[in-house]
Scaffold this active site. Structure first.
Site, PDB file in Angstrom:
ATOM      1  CG  HIS A  97     -10.067  93.399  36.433  1.00 48.36           C
ATOM      2  ND1 HIS A  97     -10.300  94.692  36.831  1.00 48.36           N
ATOM      3  CD2 HIS A  97      -8.719  93.234  36.445  1.00 48.36           C
ATOM      4  CE1 HIS A  97      -9.140  95.287  37.087  1.00 48.36           C
ATOM      5  NE2 HIS A  97      -8.167  94.422  36.861  1.00 48.36           N
ATOM      6  CG  HIS A 102      -5.451  92.244  39.808  1.00 43.13           C
ATOM      7  ND1 HIS A 102      -5.085  93.414  40.428  1.00 43.13           N
ATOM      8  CD2 HIS A 102      -5.668  92.560  38.506  1.00 43.13           C
ATOM      9  CE1 HIS A 102      -5.084  94.392  39.546  1.00 43.13           C
ATOM     10  NE2 HIS A 102      -5.436  93.904  38.357  1.00 43.13           N
ATOM     11  CD  GLU A 103      -5.943  89.986  35.296  1.00 44.98           C
ATOM     12  OE1 GLU A 103      -6.948  90.262  34.620  1.00 44.98           O
ATOM     13  OE2 GLU A 103      -4.944  90.738  35.351  1.00 44.98           O
TER      14      GLU A 103
END
Length: 211
Positions: A26, A22-23
Site C-alpha cells: 500500500h 500487504h501493508e
C-alpha cells in the site's frame, strides 16, 4: 503442545510476510502516486518489526492456529493521505488493490515452492517447507479475499469508493467508522464464512489451474 510449537515455527514466516508485505505494498503504491506519508513514516519496508501489531500480527494468528479456525490477522495499517495523491479518487483504486495484489503474488510464489518440494521429495527440508508453503497459500488467499470485501475500511471498500459515482461513494465512505464492528459481527456468525468460502475456493482453483 509440541505439535502446536512446531506449527507456530513453520507458520511464522508465511504469516509475517503475508501481513507485512500487504501493508508495505500500500505504502509503495501510494508513494508512486504522490503520497509520501508511508515513506516518511518508514513503513515502505520489508522489516516485519515496522508493521507488527501485537494483537493482529501475533496474538490472533496464534489463537486461530491453536483453535483450528480460519487463519486470520492484520498488521498496523500503513498511513495513506489520499488527498495527497495526484488524482485522489482514481489513484485510491491502485493503492487499495496493492495489498490484495501482493497477497495473490505471494500465494503464487508459495505454490511454486510446493512444485520445488516435489522435485526433491526426499530432502530433509521437504516436509516442513511443504507445510510452510501450504500455510503461505492459505493465509495469503484468505487475506486477499477478506480485504476485497466492499466494506470500508477494507481494501475492497476503498476500491468501491474509487469506482462509484461521487454521491454513492460518499455514502459508502460514511460506513468506515463502523466497518470493523460490522466485520467482527459477521465473523461471529456463519455469514462471513458463507461469503468467504466460495471466493476462497475460486482463488484456490485459479492457482491450481495456472500452476
Amino acid at each position: 503442545m509440541d505439535h502446536l510449537i512446531q506449527l507456530i515455527a513453520v507458520a511464522a514466516i508465511p504469516i509475517l510476510f503475508a501481513i507485512t508485505l500487504h501493508e508495505a505494498a500500500h505504502g509503495y503504491v501510494a508513494r508512486h502516486f504522490g503520497d509520501m506519508t508511508a515513506y516518511q513514516a518508514g513503513r515502505i519496508s520489508l522489516n516485519p518489526l515496522r508493521h507488527i501489531d501485537p494483537v493482529g500480527t501475533i496474538l490472533l494468528p496464534l489463537l486461530t492456529l491453536a483453535l483450528g479456525g480460519i487463519l486470520f490477522g492484520w498488521a498496523k495499517p500503513v498511513p495513506v493521505n489520499f488527498s495527497a495523491l495526484r488524482q485522489p479518487k482514481q489513484d485510491m483504486l491502485w493503492v487499495a488493490l496493492a495489498g490484495p495484489g501482493s497477497n495473490l503474488l505471494m500465494a503464487l510464489l508459495w505454490a511454486l515452492m510446493i512444485k520445488l518440494v516435489w522435485l526433491f521429495p526426499g530432502s530433509y527440508f521437504s516436509e516442513p517447507l511443504l507445510e510452510m508453503a501450504q500455510i503461505g497459500i492459505k493465509i495469503n488467499v484468505i487475506l486477499m479475499v477478506l480485504n476485497l470485501l466492499p466494506l470500508p475500511p477494507l481494501d475492497g471498500g476503498r476500491v468501491a469508493v474509487s469506482l462509484l459515482p461521487h454521491r454513492q461513494a460518499y455514502q459508502l465512505s460514511r460506513i468506515e467508522p463502523y466497518g470493523l464492528f460490522i466485520l467482527i459481527g459477521l465473523a461471529l456468525t456463519p455469514l462471513l464464512g458463507w461469503i468467504i468460502t466460495p471466493l476462497f475456493g475460486a482463488v484456490m482453483n485459479f492457482i491450481n489451474l495456472i500452476l
